[in-house]
Scaffold this motif. Structure first.
Motif, PDB file in Angstrom:
ATOM      1  N   THR A 152       0.834  -1.199   0.000  1.00  0.00           N
ATOM      2  CA  THR A 152       0.000   0.000   0.000  1.00  0.00           C
ATOM      3  C   THR A 152       0.874   1.256   0.000  1.00  0.00           C
ATOM      4  O   THR A 152       0.618   2.205  -0.751  1.00  0.00           O
ATOM      5  CB  THR A 152      -0.951   0.005   1.213  1.00  0.00           C
ATOM      6  OG1 THR A 152      -1.754  -1.180   1.147  1.00  0.00           O
ATOM      7  CG2 THR A 152      -1.848   1.216   1.212  1.00  0.00           C
ATOM      8  N   GLU A 153       1.907   1.280   0.833  1.00  0.00           N
ATOM      9  CA  GLU A 153       2.818   2.429   0.862  1.00  0.00           C
ATOM     10  C   GLU A 153       3.509   2.622  -0.484  1.00  0.00           C
ATOM     11  O   GLU A 153       3.655   3.761  -0.953  1.00  0.00           O
ATOM     12  CB  GLU A 153       3.853   2.253   1.977  1.00  0.00           C
ATOM     13  CG  GLU A 153       3.280   2.441   3.368  1.00  0.00           C
ATOM     14  CD  GLU A 153       4.285   2.150   4.475  1.00  0.00           C
ATOM     15  OE1 GLU A 153       5.380   1.593   4.187  1.00  0.00           O
ATOM     16  OE2 GLU A 153       3.978   2.470   5.637  1.00  0.00           O
ATOM     17  N   ASP A 154       3.933   1.534  -1.107  1.00  0.00           N
ATOM     18  CA  ASP A 154       4.567   1.627  -2.432  1.00  0.00           C
ATOM     19  C   ASP A 154       3.604   2.206  -3.458  1.00  0.00           C
ATOM     20  O   ASP A 154       3.968   3.059  -4.267  1.00  0.00           O
ATOM     21  CB  ASP A 154       5.056   0.252  -2.901  1.00  0.00           C
ATOM     22  CG  ASP A 154       6.260  -0.245  -2.120  1.00  0.00           C
ATOM     23  OD1 ASP A 154       6.875   0.559  -1.382  1.00  0.00           O
ATOM     24  OD2 ASP A 154       6.572  -1.450  -2.243  1.00  0.00           O
ATOM     25  N   HIS A 155       2.359   1.743  -3.414  1.00  0.00           N
ATOM     26  CA  HIS A 155       1.350   2.220  -4.369  1.00  0.00           C
ATOM     27  C   HIS A 155       1.055   3.712  -4.150  1.00  0.00           C
ATOM     28  O   HIS A 155       0.976   4.485  -5.105  1.00  0.00           O
ATOM     29  CB  HIS A 155       0.066   1.399  -4.233  1.00  0.00           C
ATOM     30  CG  HIS A 155      -0.993   1.784  -5.205  1.00  0.00           C
ATOM     31  ND1 HIS A 155      -0.915   1.471  -6.537  1.00  0.00           N
ATOM     32  CD2 HIS A 155      -2.140   2.476  -5.040  1.00  0.00           C
ATOM     33  CE1 HIS A 155      -1.976   1.940  -7.161  1.00  0.00           C
ATOM     34  NE2 HIS A 155      -2.743   2.559  -6.275  1.00  0.00           N
ATOM     35  N   ALA A 158       4.068   5.762  -5.374  1.00  0.00           N
ATOM     36  CA  ALA A 158       4.107   5.841  -6.837  1.00  0.00           C
ATOM     37  C   ALA A 158       3.036   6.787  -7.349  1.00  0.00           C
ATOM     38  O   ALA A 158       3.266   7.566  -8.283  1.00  0.00           O
ATOM     39  CB  ALA A 158       3.920   4.459  -7.444  1.00  0.00           C
ATOM     40  N   SER A 159       1.865   6.767  -6.736  1.00  0.00           N
ATOM     41  CA  SER A 159       0.774   7.657  -7.139  1.00  0.00           C
ATOM     42  C   SER A 159       1.139   9.115  -6.872  1.00  0.00           C
ATOM     43  O   SER A 159       0.884   9.994  -7.705  1.00  0.00           O
ATOM     44  CB  SER A 159      -0.497   7.274  -6.375  1.00  0.00           C
ATOM     45  OG  SER A 159      -1.573   8.079  -6.759  1.00  0.00           O
ATOM     46  N   ARG A 165      -4.247  12.606  -8.631  1.00  0.00           N
ATOM     47  CA  ARG A 165      -5.216  12.911  -7.593  1.00  0.00           C
ATOM     48  C   ARG A 165      -5.751  11.592  -7.062  1.00  0.00           C
ATOM     49  O   ARG A 165      -6.122  10.717  -7.828  1.00  0.00           O
ATOM     50  CB  ARG A 165      -6.345  13.758  -8.140  1.00  0.00           C
ATOM     51  CG  ARG A 165      -5.874  15.149  -8.569  1.00  0.00           C
ATOM     52  CD  ARG A 165      -7.032  15.949  -9.030  1.00  0.00           C
ATOM     53  NE  ARG A 165      -7.967  16.096  -7.920  1.00  0.00           N
ATOM     54  CZ  ARG A 165      -8.507  17.235  -7.534  1.00  0.00           C
ATOM     55  NH1 ARG A 165      -8.242  18.332  -8.206  1.00  0.00           N
ATOM     56  NH2 ARG A 165      -9.325  17.285  -6.542  1.00  0.00           N
ATOM     57  N   SER A 166      -5.759  11.445  -5.761  1.00  0.00           N
ATOM     58  CA  SER A 166      -6.237  10.194  -5.187  1.00  0.00           C
ATOM     59  C   SER A 166      -6.657  10.425  -3.745  1.00  0.00           C
ATOM     60  O   SER A 166      -6.404  11.477  -3.164  1.00  0.00           O
ATOM     61  CB  SER A 166      -5.150   9.125  -5.249  1.00  0.00           C
ATOM     62  OG  SER A 166      -3.992   9.554  -4.586  1.00  0.00           O
ATOM     63  N   SER A 167      -7.303   9.423  -3.192  1.00  0.00           N
ATOM     64  CA  SER A 167      -7.671   9.475  -1.786  1.00  0.00           C
ATOM     65  C   SER A 167      -7.387   8.096  -1.200  1.00  0.00           C
ATOM     66  O   SER A 167      -7.352   7.091  -1.906  1.00  0.00           O
ATOM     67  CB  SER A 167      -9.141   9.847  -1.614  1.00  0.00           C
ATOM     68  OG  SER A 167      -9.961   8.910  -2.264  1.00  0.00           O
ATOM     69  N   VAL A 168      -7.206   8.076   0.122  1.00  0.00           N
ATOM     70  CA  VAL A 168      -6.878   6.835   0.800  1.00  0.00           C
ATOM     71  C   VAL A 168      -7.809   6.701   1.995  1.00  0.00           C
ATOM     72  O   VAL A 168      -8.001   7.642   2.754  1.00  0.00           O
ATOM     73  CB  VAL A 168      -5.409   6.832   1.272  1.00  0.00           C
ATOM     74  CG1 VAL A 168      -5.105   5.565   2.060  1.00  0.00           C
ATOM     75  CG2 VAL A 168      -4.459   6.977   0.116  1.00  0.00           C
ATOM     76  N   ALA A 169      -8.340   5.503   2.150  1.00  0.00           N
ATOM     77  CA  ALA A 169      -9.149   5.185   3.336  1.00  0.00           C
ATOM     78  C   ALA A 169      -8.544   3.948   3.976  1.00  0.00           C
ATOM     79  O   ALA A 169      -8.333   2.935   3.297  1.00  0.00           O
ATOM     80  CB  ALA A 169     -10.594   4.922   2.947  1.00  0.00           C
ATOM     81  N   ILE A 170      -8.226   4.054   5.260  1.00  0.00           N
ATOM     82  CA  ILE A 170      -7.624   2.931   5.967  1.00  0.00           C
ATOM     83  C   ILE A 170      -8.472   2.652   7.189  1.00  0.00           C
ATOM     84  O   ILE A 170      -8.863   3.563   7.919  1.00  0.00           O
ATOM     85  CB  ILE A 170      -6.167   3.256   6.393  1.00  0.00           C
ATOM     86  CG1 ILE A 170      -5.309   3.495   5.159  1.00  0.00           C
ATOM     87  CG2 ILE A 170      -5.608   2.126   7.254  1.00  0.00           C
ATOM     88  CD1 ILE A 170      -3.887   3.924   5.474  1.00  0.00           C
TER      89      ILE A 170
END
Length: 174
Positions: A152-155, A158-159, A165-170
């Motif tokens: 997940t950190e690698d992805h 890279a993004s 533009r992106s968002s992350v939900a954990i």
């Protein structure tokens, strides 16, 4: 490309093909053919329906109409064939198949070369598949099948590097 070039050098006057199994080992498909020839069209549909693979040995048939011929040759007219299993560490991956006119018998040196091509192809493909499997296991949570923290950190990294533009939900469910 290497297998194709090798076939054209070793058996330049005969149709040949390398058939490999899919990941389920239920189907074979032609992935390489001898250039300049129509595909021999082996009728084998799965690795385990091939007599050469089942016996784990190179089989040579001098006449497809004989009683001892491979059942998959009989439906293709009068031909001869050499079938070399492709396997890696006991894992059946496919078959290298070359055909000729009835009575065609390639020299022992050519059969040995076909066996080397099949063996080296199997080693290379087996190694690639093992690396891919290890990579999936290293990046995936065994229980959920989701990407683990490192993947997940690698992805995300890279993004961000691509300025997407992106968002992350954990969520931590325990």
């Amino acid at each position: 490309a290497v297998v194709e070039r090798s076939l054209s050098k070793i058996i330049p006057d005969n149709p040949g093909e390398l058939l490999l199994a899919d990941s389920s080992k239920a189907h074979l498909r032609s992935v390489v053919t001898n250039p300049g020839f129509a595909t021999p069209g082996c009728g084998v549909t799965s690795p385990w329906s091939c007599p050469a693979v089942r016996r784990a040995a190179t089989l040579q048939y001098d006449d497809s109409t004989s009683l001892r011929a491979c059942p998959h040759l009989a439906e293709r007219g009068e031909i001869s064939s050499v079938c070399v299993p492709v396997s890696f560490m006991g894992d059946a991956m496919g078959v290298l198949h070359v055909t000729g006119e009835v009575g065609w018998e390639p020299p022992a040196l050519h059969i040995e070369a076909l066996e080397i091509i099949a063996g080296q192809s199997a080693v290379r493909l087996g190694s690639i598949r093992s690396f891919m499997k290890a990579e999936i296991q290293a990046n995936t949570d065994v229980l959920t099948g989701l990407a683990n923290r490192r993947a997940t950190e690698d992805h995300i990294g890279a993004s961000m590097a691509r300025r997407e533009r992106s968002s992350v939900a954990i969520a931590d469910l325990d």
